[in-house]
Design an enzyme around this catalytic site. Structure first.
Site, PDB file in Angstrom:
ATOM      1  CB  CYS A  58      -0.845   0.168   1.323  1.00 52.32           C
ATOM      2  SG  CYS A  58      -2.023  -1.301   1.455  1.00 52.32           S
ATOM      3  CD  GLU A  60      -2.354   3.857   3.248  1.00 52.40           C
ATOM      4  OE1 GLU A  60      -1.851   3.075   2.212  1.00 52.40           O
ATOM      5  OE2 GLU A  60      -3.607   3.754   3.638  1.00 52.40           O
ATOM      6  CB  CYS A  93      -6.173  -1.625   3.883  1.00 52.26           C
ATOM      7  SG  CYS A  93      -4.502  -2.222   4.042  1.00 52.26           S
ATOM      8  CB  CYS A  96      -2.268   0.623   6.047  1.00 52.40           C
ATOM      9  SG  CYS A  96      -1.386   0.279   4.551  1.00 52.40           S
TER      10      CYS A  96
HETATM   11 ZN   LIG Z   1      -3.044  -0.564   3.142  1.00 53.04          ZN
END
Ligand SMILES: [Zn+2]
Length: 138
Positions: A58, A60, A93, A96
């Site tokens: 991701c 992040e 998510c 994360c």
């Molecule tokens: Zn994520």
């Protein structure tokens, strides 16, 4: 849950993340669809995009990894963006949220509430009863 004021710096962070996404968007392949903006307590900003793959990452993660690799340890605010999302913002998510909880337990996250309003909350509020590493003797 505590809600923090959305500041001009926060709006700038969203725009910087969108800028990074637009610079790296590979049209037609759609590998990079989410950007992230991370502001450290010292004011430095790091941006990144998601990396696609079997075990993709991701945006992040990329932003935190870039900041940590640059020596940063204290983080203030993070946001993930998608150009088609409400307010251009997407929530982190679950994976994360856990990563942010472990790397930056005091970080604030910009996301939309259930009514589509931009809000900023602490990551701890996004992950109640979070998993924590077991440390012997504590
Ligand atoms: Zn994520």
């Amino acid at each position: 849950m505590t809600f923090y004021e959305i500041t001009n710096e926060d709006r700038e962070l969203v725009l910087l993340a969108l800028d990074k996404l637009s610079l790296t968007f590979d049209d037609g392949v759609y590998r990079h669809t989410v950007g992230a903006g991370l502001r450290c307590k010292n004011g430095r900003v790091y941006t990144g995009v998601n990396c696609d793959g079997i075990h993709g990452s991701c945006a992040e993660y990329i932003a935190i990894g870039l900041a940590v690799s640059s020596g940063e340890r204290e983080f203030e605010t993070i946001v993930a963006v998608h150009e088609l999302a409400v307010n251009s913002v997407v929530p982190p998510c679950g994976n994360c949220r856990q990563m942010l909880f472990e790397y930056a337990p005091e970080i604030k996250v910009i996301l939309n509430d259930d009514q589509g309003r931009l809000v900023k909350v602490g990551v701890k509020d996004l992950l109640p009863f979070a998993w924590r590493p077991v440390i012997v003797g504590q």
